[in-house]
Design a protein around this motif. Structure first.
Motif, PDB file in Angstrom:
ATOM      1  N   ASN A   1       8.935  -1.292 -10.695  1.00 10.79           N
ATOM      2  CA  ASN A   1       9.016  -0.710  -9.351  1.00 10.79           C
ATOM      3  C   ASN A   1       8.688  -1.713  -8.258  1.00 10.79           C
ATOM      4  OD1 ASN A   1       9.328   2.416  -9.893  1.00 10.79           O
ATOM      5  ND2 ASN A   1       7.786   1.679 -11.349  1.00 10.79           N
ATOM      6  N   SER A   2       8.634  -3.017  -8.606  1.00 11.68           N
ATOM      7  CA  SER A   2       8.403  -4.096  -7.623  1.00 11.68           C
ATOM      8  C   SER A   2       7.123  -3.867  -6.832  1.00 11.68           C
ATOM      9  CB  SER A   2       9.608  -4.215  -6.679  1.00 11.68           C
ATOM     10  OG  SER A   2      10.789  -4.481  -7.400  1.00 11.68           O
ATOM     11  N   ILE A   3       6.036  -3.590  -7.530  1.00 15.64           N
ATOM     12  CA  ILE A   3       4.734  -3.364  -6.909  1.00 15.64           C
ATOM     13  C   ILE A   3       3.858  -4.584  -7.162  1.00 15.64           C
ATOM     14  CG2 ILE A   3       2.680  -1.905  -6.865  1.00 15.64           C
ATOM     15  CD1 ILE A   3       4.399   0.392  -7.838  1.00 15.64           C
ATOM     16  N   ASN A   4       3.210  -5.067  -6.100  1.00 20.26           N
ATOM     17  CA  ASN A   4       2.298  -6.204  -6.209  1.00 20.26           C
ATOM     18  C   ASN A   4       0.921  -5.762  -5.720  1.00 20.26           C
ATOM     19  OD1 ASN A   4       1.058  -8.658  -6.423  1.00 20.26           O
ATOM     20  ND2 ASN A   4       2.140  -9.608  -4.701  1.00 20.26           N
TER      21      ASN A   4
ATOM     22  N   MET B   1       0.829  -1.202   0.000  1.00 17.74           N
ATOM     23  CA  MET B   1       0.000   0.000   0.000  1.00 17.74           C
ATOM     24  C   MET B   1       0.862   1.251   0.000  1.00 17.74           C
ATOM     25  SD  MET B   1      -3.321  -0.885   2.386  1.00 17.74           S
ATOM     26  CE  MET B   1      -2.367  -1.115   3.878  1.00 17.74           C
ATOM     27  N   GLN B   2       2.008   1.202   0.694  1.00 23.99           N
ATOM     28  CA  GLN B   2       2.911   2.351   0.680  1.00 23.99           C
ATOM     29  C   GLN B   2       3.484   2.585  -0.710  1.00 23.99           C
ATOM     30  OE1 GLN B   2       5.749   1.452   3.788  1.00 23.99           O
ATOM     31  NE2 GLN B   2       4.623   2.645   5.299  1.00 23.99           N
ATOM     32  N   ASN B   3       3.832   1.487  -1.407  1.00 25.76           N
ATOM     33  CA  ASN B   3       4.329   1.633  -2.773  1.00 25.76           C
ATOM     34  C   ASN B   3       3.266   2.207  -3.699  1.00 25.76           C
ATOM     35  OD1 ASN B   3       6.907   0.716  -2.254  1.00 25.76           O
ATOM     36  ND2 ASN B   3       6.404  -1.421  -2.677  1.00 25.76           N
ATOM     37  N   LEU B   4       2.033   1.732  -3.529  1.00 29.47           N
ATOM     38  CA  LEU B   4       0.946   2.266  -4.345  1.00 29.47           C
ATOM     39  C   LEU B   4       0.737   3.749  -4.071  1.00 29.47           C
ATOM     40  CD1 LEU B   4      -1.660  -0.632  -4.141  1.00 29.47           C
ATOM     41  CD2 LEU B   4      -0.332   0.046  -6.130  1.00 29.47           C
ATOM     42  N   GLN B   5       0.857   4.122  -2.802  1.00 31.87           N
ATOM     43  CA  GLN B   5       0.692   5.530  -2.451  1.00 31.87           C
ATOM     44  C   GLN B   5       1.856   6.363  -2.973  1.00 31.87           C
ATOM     45  OE1 GLN B   5       0.294   6.145   1.760  1.00 31.87           O
ATOM     46  NE2 GLN B   5      -0.449   8.237   1.541  1.00 31.87           N
ATOM     47  N   ARG B   6       3.068   5.803  -2.942  1.00 34.23           N
ATOM     48  CA  ARG B   6       4.255   6.542  -3.381  1.00 34.23           C
ATOM     49  C   ARG B   6       4.207   6.820  -4.885  1.00 34.23           C
ATOM     50  NH1 ARG B   6       7.745   3.067  -1.921  1.00 34.23           N
ATOM     51  NH2 ARG B   6       8.085   3.906   0.160  1.00 34.23           N
ATOM     52  N   TYR B   7       3.759   5.813  -5.633  1.00 35.96           N
ATOM     53  CA  TYR B   7       3.771   5.947  -7.084  1.00 35.96           C
ATOM     54  C   TYR B   7       2.393   6.263  -7.667  1.00 35.96           C
ATOM     55  CZ  TYR B   7       8.428   3.869  -6.849  1.00 35.96           C
ATOM     56  OH  TYR B   7       9.750   3.621  -6.568  1.00 35.96           O
ATOM     57  N   ALA B   8       1.472   6.678  -6.833  1.00 33.54           N
ATOM     58  CA  ALA B   8       0.124   6.995  -7.317  1.00 33.54           C
ATOM     59  C   ALA B   8       0.121   8.090  -8.388  1.00 33.54           C
ATOM     60  CB  ALA B   8      -0.775   7.378  -6.149  1.00 33.54           C
TER      61      ALA B   8
ATOM     62  N   GLN C   1     -16.051  -1.645  10.688  1.00 32.18           N
ATOM     63  CA  GLN C   1     -15.746  -1.875   9.277  1.00 32.18           C
ATOM     64  C   GLN C   1     -15.376  -0.574   8.576  1.00 32.18           C
ATOM     65  OE1 GLN C   1     -15.724  -5.011   7.748  1.00 32.18           O
ATOM     66  NE2 GLN C   1     -14.760  -3.888   6.070  1.00 32.18           N
ATOM     67  N   MET C   2     -16.094   0.499   8.891  1.00 30.44           N
ATOM     68  CA  MET C   2     -15.758   1.796   8.314  1.00 30.44           C
ATOM     69  C   MET C   2     -14.390   2.268   8.780  1.00 30.44           C
ATOM     70  SD  MET C   2     -19.329   3.936   8.465  1.00 30.44           S
ATOM     71  CE  MET C   2     -20.691   3.564   7.346  1.00 30.44           C
ATOM     72  N   ALA C   3     -14.100   2.054  10.071  1.00 29.99           N
ATOM     73  CA  ALA C   3     -12.802   2.488  10.595  1.00 29.99           C
ATOM     74  C   ALA C   3     -11.666   1.689   9.974  1.00 29.99           C
ATOM     75  CB  ALA C   3     -12.789   2.341  12.113  1.00 29.99           C
ATOM     76  N   SER C   4     -11.865   0.387   9.808  1.00 32.60           N
ATOM     77  CA  SER C   4     -10.812  -0.433   9.200  1.00 32.60           C
ATOM     78  C   SER C   4     -10.601  -0.074   7.743  1.00 32.60           C
ATOM     79  CB  SER C   4     -11.159  -1.922   9.335  1.00 32.60           C
ATOM     80  OG  SER C   4     -12.321  -2.240   8.595  1.00 32.60           O
ATOM     81  N   THR C   5     -11.651   0.402   7.063  1.00 33.16           N
ATOM     82  CA  THR C   5     -11.525   0.797   5.659  1.00 33.16           C
ATOM     83  C   THR C   5     -10.574   1.977   5.514  1.00 33.16           C
ATOM     84  OG1 THR C   5     -13.763   0.016   5.188  1.00 33.16           O
ATOM     85  CG2 THR C   5     -12.798   1.573   3.631  1.00 33.16           C
ATOM     86  N   LEU C   6     -10.558   2.876   6.499  1.00 34.44           N
ATOM     87  CA  LEU C   6      -9.667   4.029   6.439  1.00 34.44           C
ATOM     88  C   LEU C   6      -8.205   3.619   6.422  1.00 34.44           C
ATOM     89  CD1 LEU C   6     -11.476   6.392   8.982  1.00 34.44           C
ATOM     90  CD2 LEU C   6     -11.594   6.447   6.493  1.00 34.44           C
ATOM     91  N   PHE C   7      -7.886   2.458   7.024  1.00 32.98           N
ATOM     92  CA  PHE C   7      -6.504   1.988   7.060  1.00 32.98           C
ATOM     93  C   PHE C   7      -6.198   0.992   5.961  1.00 32.98           C
ATOM     94  CE2 PHE C   7      -7.622   3.142  11.424  1.00 32.98           C
ATOM     95  CZ  PHE C   7      -6.590   4.008  11.737  1.00 32.98           C
ATOM     96  N   MET C   8      -7.225   0.365   5.384  1.00 31.09           N
ATOM     97  CA  MET C   8      -7.005  -0.651   4.361  1.00 31.09           C
ATOM     98  C   MET C   8      -6.942  -0.063   2.967  1.00 31.09           C
ATOM     99  SD  MET C   8      -9.490  -3.716   5.696  1.00 31.09           S
ATOM    100  CE  MET C   8      -9.214  -4.677   4.213  1.00 31.09           C
ATOM    101  N   ALA C   9      -7.517   1.118   2.741  1.00 30.21           N
ATOM    102  CA  ALA C   9      -7.549   1.694   1.398  1.00 30.21           C
ATOM    103  C   ALA C   9      -7.077   3.144   1.411  1.00 30.21           C
ATOM    104  CB  ALA C   9      -8.966   1.606   0.828  1.00 30.21           C
ATOM    105  N   PRO C  10      -5.828   3.379   1.851  1.00 37.71           N
ATOM    106  CA  PRO C  10      -5.350   4.767   1.874  1.00 37.71           C
ATOM    107  C   PRO C  10      -5.055   5.337   0.499  1.00 37.71           C
ATOM    108  CG  PRO C  10      -3.572   3.282   2.464  1.00 37.71           C
ATOM    109  CD  PRO C  10      -4.803   2.437   2.294  1.00 37.71           C
ATOM    110  N   THR C  11      -4.827   4.458  -0.504  1.00 37.87           N
ATOM    111  CA  THR C  11      -4.470   4.947  -1.837  1.00 37.87           C
ATOM    112  C   THR C  11      -5.675   5.104  -2.753  1.00 37.87           C
ATOM    113  OG1 THR C  11      -4.097   2.678  -2.589  1.00 37.87           O
ATOM    114  CG2 THR C  11      -2.212   3.855  -1.686  1.00 37.87           C
TER     115      THR C  11
END
Length: 276
Positions: free
Chosen positions: A92-95, A57-64, A162-172
Protein backbone atom coordinates in the motif's frame (compact mmCIF):
# COMPACT_ATOMS: atom_id res chain seq x y z
CA UNK A 1 33.79 8.22 17.94
CA UNK A 2 33.83 11.13 20.36
CA UNK A 3 36.78 12.74 18.56
CA UNK A 4 34.85 12.42 15.28
CA UNK A 5 31.73 14.04 16.76
CA UNK A 6 33.52 17.11 18.14
CA UNK A 7 34.50 18.58 14.70
CA UNK A 8 30.96 18.03 13.44
CA UNK A 9 29.50 19.90 16.42
CA UNK A 10 32.02 22.68 15.92
CA UNK A 11 31.03 23.00 12.26
CA UNK A 12 27.33 23.05 13.15
CA UNK A 13 28.01 25.76 15.71
CA UNK A 14 29.89 27.83 13.11
CA UNK A 15 27.01 27.58 10.64
CA UNK A 16 24.47 28.57 13.30
CA UNK A 17 26.64 31.52 14.35
CA UNK A 18 26.62 32.87 10.77
CA UNK A 19 22.88 32.34 10.40
CA UNK A 20 22.05 34.21 13.62
CA UNK A 21 24.50 36.97 12.74
CA UNK A 22 22.79 37.36 9.33
CA UNK A 23 19.39 37.96 10.93
CA UNK A 24 20.85 40.30 13.54
CA UNK A 25 23.34 42.30 11.46
CA UNK A 26 21.62 42.34 8.05
CA UNK A 27 17.94 42.29 8.99
CA UNK A 28 18.50 44.22 12.25
CA UNK A 29 16.51 41.77 14.35
CA UNK A 30 17.14 41.40 18.09
CA UNK A 31 18.91 38.19 19.01
CA UNK A 32 15.73 36.54 20.32
CA UNK A 33 13.86 37.27 17.11
CA UNK A 34 16.89 36.09 15.12
CA UNK A 35 16.24 32.67 16.69
CA UNK A 36 12.59 32.90 15.67
CA UNK A 37 13.60 33.83 12.12
CA UNK A 38 16.02 30.90 11.97
CA UNK A 39 13.27 28.55 13.11
CA UNK A 40 10.89 29.81 10.42
CA UNK A 41 13.51 29.33 7.70
CA UNK A 42 14.26 25.78 8.89
CA UNK A 43 10.58 24.86 8.89
CA UNK A 44 10.10 26.37 5.43
CA UNK A 45 12.95 24.22 4.09
CA UNK A 46 11.26 21.16 5.61
CA UNK A 47 7.89 21.84 3.94
CA UNK A 48 8.36 19.19 1.17
CA UNK A 49 9.19 16.55 3.78
CA UNK A 50 6.31 17.78 5.92
CA UNK A 51 3.90 17.22 3.03
CA UNK A 52 5.17 13.66 2.73
CA UNK A 53 4.72 13.33 6.49
CA UNK A 54 1.08 14.43 6.19
CA UNK A 55 0.40 11.97 3.36
CA UNK A 56 2.05 9.20 5.37
CA UNK A 57 -0.13 9.95 8.38
CA UNK A 58 -3.21 9.96 6.14
CA UNK A 59 -2.26 6.55 4.77
CA UNK A 60 -1.75 5.23 8.29
CA UNK A 61 -5.14 6.60 9.27
CA UNK A 62 -6.81 5.18 6.14
CA UNK A 63 -5.47 1.68 6.65
CA UNK A 64 -5.53 1.64 10.45
CA UNK A 65 -8.43 -0.90 10.67
CA UNK A 66 -6.62 -3.37 8.40
CA UNK A 67 -3.37 -3.00 10.37
CA UNK A 68 -5.23 -3.60 13.61
CA UNK A 69 -6.70 -6.77 12.16
CA UNK A 70 -3.20 -7.99 11.28
CA UNK A 71 -1.95 -7.19 14.77
CA UNK A 72 -4.91 -9.00 16.30
CA UNK A 73 -4.50 -12.02 14.04
CA UNK A 74 -0.81 -12.50 14.86
CA UNK A 75 -0.77 -11.14 18.40
CA UNK A 76 0.90 -14.31 19.70
CA UNK A 77 3.61 -14.31 17.01
CA UNK A 78 5.44 -10.97 16.96
CA UNK A 79 7.84 -11.99 14.21
CA UNK A 80 5.03 -13.04 11.89
CA UNK A 81 3.12 -9.88 12.84
CA UNK A 82 6.06 -7.66 11.83
CA UNK A 83 6.51 -9.56 8.57
CA UNK A 84 2.85 -9.18 7.64
CA UNK A 85 2.85 -5.50 8.56
CA UNK A 86 5.95 -4.82 6.44
CA UNK A 87 4.32 -6.68 3.56
CA UNK A 88 1.18 -4.60 4.02
CA UNK A 89 3.27 -1.40 4.02
CA UNK A 90 4.92 -2.36 0.73
CA UNK A 91 1.66 -3.30 -0.96
CA UNK A 92 0.00 0.00 0.00
CA UNK A 93 3.07 2.29 -0.37
CA UNK A 94 3.14 3.23 3.32
CA UNK A 95 6.32 4.61 4.90
CA UNK A 96 5.95 4.78 8.70
CA UNK A 97 9.36 6.48 9.06
CA UNK A 98 8.23 9.47 6.97
CA UNK A 99 6.41 10.96 9.98
CA UNK A 100 9.67 11.08 12.01
CA UNK A 101 11.98 12.44 9.32
CA UNK A 102 11.25 16.20 9.76
CA UNK A 103 11.88 15.92 13.50
CA UNK A 104 15.14 14.02 13.01
CA UNK A 105 16.40 16.63 10.55
CA UNK A 106 15.79 19.34 13.16
CA UNK A 107 18.08 17.60 15.65
CA UNK A 108 21.32 19.06 14.16
CA UNK A 109 19.76 22.52 14.30
CA UNK A 110 18.82 21.96 17.93
CA UNK A 111 22.36 20.84 18.81
CA UNK A 112 23.97 23.72 16.87
CA UNK A 113 21.78 26.31 18.60
CA UNK A 114 22.49 24.80 22.01
CA UNK A 115 26.26 25.13 21.64
CA UNK A 116 25.97 28.56 20.01
CA UNK A 117 24.01 29.87 23.00
CA UNK A 118 26.34 28.08 25.40
CA UNK A 119 29.35 29.88 23.87
CA UNK A 120 27.42 33.03 23.02
CA UNK A 121 29.86 35.46 24.61
CA UNK A 122 32.79 33.91 22.71
CA UNK A 123 30.88 33.81 19.41
CA UNK A 124 29.47 37.33 19.70
CA UNK A 125 31.68 39.47 21.98
CA UNK A 126 29.90 42.64 20.86
CA UNK A 127 26.59 41.27 22.21
CA UNK A 128 27.65 41.78 25.82
CA UNK A 129 26.00 45.22 25.87
CA UNK A 130 23.15 44.45 23.48
CA UNK A 131 19.52 43.50 24.02
CA UNK A 132 19.29 39.76 24.75
CA UNK A 133 15.73 39.73 26.07
CA UNK A 134 12.59 38.22 24.62
CA UNK A 135 9.53 40.48 24.87
CA UNK A 136 10.99 41.75 28.17
CA UNK A 137 9.70 38.51 29.72
CA UNK A 138 13.03 36.68 29.53
CA UNK A 139 15.83 39.21 30.17
CA UNK A 140 18.60 37.06 28.69
CA UNK A 141 18.09 34.20 26.21
CA UNK A 142 21.52 32.72 27.00
CA UNK A 143 20.70 32.02 30.67
CA UNK A 144 18.89 28.99 32.02
CA UNK A 145 15.15 29.20 31.48
CA UNK A 146 14.37 29.08 35.20
CA UNK A 147 16.86 31.85 36.06
CA UNK A 148 14.06 34.42 35.76
CA UNK A 149 10.36 34.42 36.53
CA UNK A 150 9.64 34.98 32.82
CA UNK A 151 11.31 31.67 32.10
CA UNK A 152 8.44 29.88 33.81
CA UNK A 153 6.03 31.70 31.51
CA UNK A 154 8.06 30.44 28.55
CA UNK A 155 7.93 26.90 29.93
CA UNK A 156 4.14 27.08 30.24
CA UNK A 157 3.92 28.22 26.62
CA UNK A 158 6.24 25.37 25.65
CA UNK A 159 4.08 22.71 27.37
CA UNK A 160 0.86 24.10 25.88
CA UNK A 161 2.32 24.35 22.37
CA UNK A 162 3.86 20.88 22.60
CA UNK A 163 0.53 19.35 23.61
CA UNK A 164 -1.26 21.20 20.81
CA UNK A 165 1.29 20.10 18.21
CA UNK A 166 0.92 16.49 19.41
CA UNK A 167 -2.75 16.57 18.41
CA UNK A 168 -1.69 17.20 14.79
CA UNK A 169 1.43 15.01 14.74
CA UNK A 170 -0.15 11.78 16.03
CA UNK A 171 -3.70 11.55 14.67
CA UNK A 172 -3.43 7.79 14.07
CA UNK A 173 -2.19 6.89 17.55
CA UNK A 174 -4.51 4.99 19.83
CA UNK A 175 -5.85 6.37 23.10
CA UNK A 176 -2.97 5.03 25.20
CA UNK A 177 -0.31 6.47 22.90
CA UNK A 178 -2.01 9.85 22.67
CA UNK A 179 -2.23 10.00 26.47
CA UNK A 180 1.47 9.18 26.70
CA UNK A 181 2.33 11.87 24.15
CA UNK A 182 0.33 14.41 26.14
CA UNK A 183 2.12 13.52 29.38
CA UNK A 184 5.62 13.59 27.89
CA UNK A 185 5.89 17.43 27.76
CA UNK A 186 5.09 17.60 31.48
CA UNK A 187 7.94 15.18 32.18
CA UNK A 188 10.37 16.66 29.69
CA UNK A 189 9.86 20.19 31.01
CA UNK A 190 12.10 19.39 33.99
CA UNK A 191 14.92 18.58 31.55
CA UNK A 192 14.41 21.48 29.17
CA UNK A 193 14.24 23.93 32.09
CA UNK A 194 18.04 23.63 32.40
CA UNK A 195 18.55 24.63 28.76
CA UNK A 196 19.19 28.22 27.65
CA UNK A 197 15.98 30.20 27.23
CA UNK A 198 16.77 30.78 23.55
CA UNK A 199 16.64 27.04 22.93
CA UNK A 200 13.20 26.80 24.54
CA UNK A 201 12.15 29.75 22.37
CA UNK A 202 13.23 27.79 19.29
CA UNK A 203 11.15 24.79 20.35
CA UNK A 204 8.11 26.94 21.14
CA UNK A 205 8.33 28.53 17.70
CA UNK A 206 8.53 25.19 15.90
CA UNK A 207 5.57 23.88 17.95
CA UNK A 208 3.46 26.89 17.01
CA UNK A 209 4.46 26.38 13.37
CA UNK A 210 3.28 22.77 13.62
CA UNK A 211 -0.07 23.85 15.07
CA UNK A 212 -0.63 26.46 12.34
CA UNK A 213 0.45 24.01 9.67
CA UNK A 214 -1.97 21.40 11.01
CA UNK A 215 -4.88 23.85 10.94
CA UNK A 216 -4.12 24.81 7.34
CA UNK A 217 -3.66 21.28 6.06
CA UNK A 218 -6.86 20.10 7.69
CA UNK A 219 -8.74 22.70 5.67
CA UNK A 220 -6.91 22.17 2.39
CA UNK A 221 -6.44 18.40 2.36
CA UNK A 222 -9.47 16.07 2.29
CA UNK A 223 -9.96 13.70 5.14
CA UNK A 224 -8.63 10.23 4.50
CA UNK A 225 -11.39 7.80 3.57
CA UNK A 226 -11.16 4.20 4.69
CA UNK A 227 -11.10 1.68 1.81
CA UNK A 228 -14.32 -0.23 1.25
CA UNK A 229 -14.33 -3.59 2.94
CA UNK A 230 -14.83 -6.58 0.66
CA UNK A 231 -17.36 -9.17 1.72
CA UNK A 232 -18.42 -12.53 0.39
CA UNK A 233 -21.22 -10.81 -1.50
CA UNK A 234 -18.92 -8.32 -3.20
CA UNK A 235 -18.59 -9.07 -6.90
CA UNK A 236 -15.06 -10.01 -7.99
CA UNK A 237 -13.06 -7.24 -9.59
CA UNK A 238 -12.90 -7.49 -13.38
CA UNK A 239 -9.41 -7.62 -14.84
CA UNK A 240 -8.48 -5.02 -17.41
CA UNK A 241 -7.79 -6.07 -20.97
CA UNK A 242 -4.63 -5.28 -22.87
CA UNK A 243 -5.83 -1.78 -23.80
CA UNK A 244 -6.37 -0.96 -20.13
CA UNK A 245 -10.16 -0.89 -20.41
CA UNK A 246 -12.25 -2.88 -18.04
CA UNK A 247 -14.57 -5.25 -19.90
CA UNK A 248 -18.26 -4.87 -19.50
CA UNK A 249 -19.83 -7.37 -17.13
CA UNK A 250 -21.36 -10.34 -18.91
CA UNK A 251 -25.06 -10.20 -19.38
CA UNK A 252 -27.07 -12.39 -17.13
CA UNK A 253 -28.06 -15.70 -18.74
CA UNK A 254 -31.82 -15.85 -19.15
CA UNK A 255 -33.17 -19.20 -18.10
CA UNK A 256 -36.01 -20.55 -20.26
CA UNK A 257 -39.36 -20.29 -18.62
CA UNK A 258 -40.65 -23.57 -17.27
CA UNK A 259 -44.17 -24.54 -18.36
CA UNK A 260 -46.71 -24.01 -15.69
CA UNK A 261 -47.84 -27.18 -13.99
CA UNK A 262 -51.62 -27.75 -14.05
CA UNK A 263 -53.24 -27.31 -10.74
CA UNK A 264 -54.66 -30.45 -9.22
CA UNK A 265 -58.19 -30.00 -7.96
CA UNK A 266 -59.24 -32.09 -5.07
CA UNK A 267 -62.71 -33.56 -5.33
CA UNK A 268 -64.97 -33.30 -2.37
CA UNK A 269 -66.28 -36.50 -0.99
CA UNK A 270 -70.04 -36.93 -0.95
CA UNK A 271 -71.62 -37.11 2.43
CA UNK A 272 -73.70 -40.13 3.34
CA UNK A 273 -73.90 -43.53 1.68
CA UNK A 274 -75.70 -44.44 -1.58
CA UNK A 275 -79.47 -44.98 -1.40
CA UNK A 276 -80.73 -48.47 -1.85
Amino acid sequence: MMLFAIPIISQLETVMKHVLNFFHANLHLPWAWAIVGTTVVVRMLLVPLTIKQIHSMQNLQRYAPQMKEIQKKYKHDKQKQNEELMKFYRENSINPAASCLPMLLQLPVFIALYYTLKHFNENFPEAAHQNLSWLHIVPNITFHTTAFWGGYVLLVVYVASQMASTLFMAPTADKTQRTLFMIMPLVFVFVIARFPAGLVLYWVTTNLWTVGQGLITRRLMPKAQAPAKRTSRTAPREEADQDGAVPEPAAAVVQPAQPAQPKRVKRKKKRGGARR
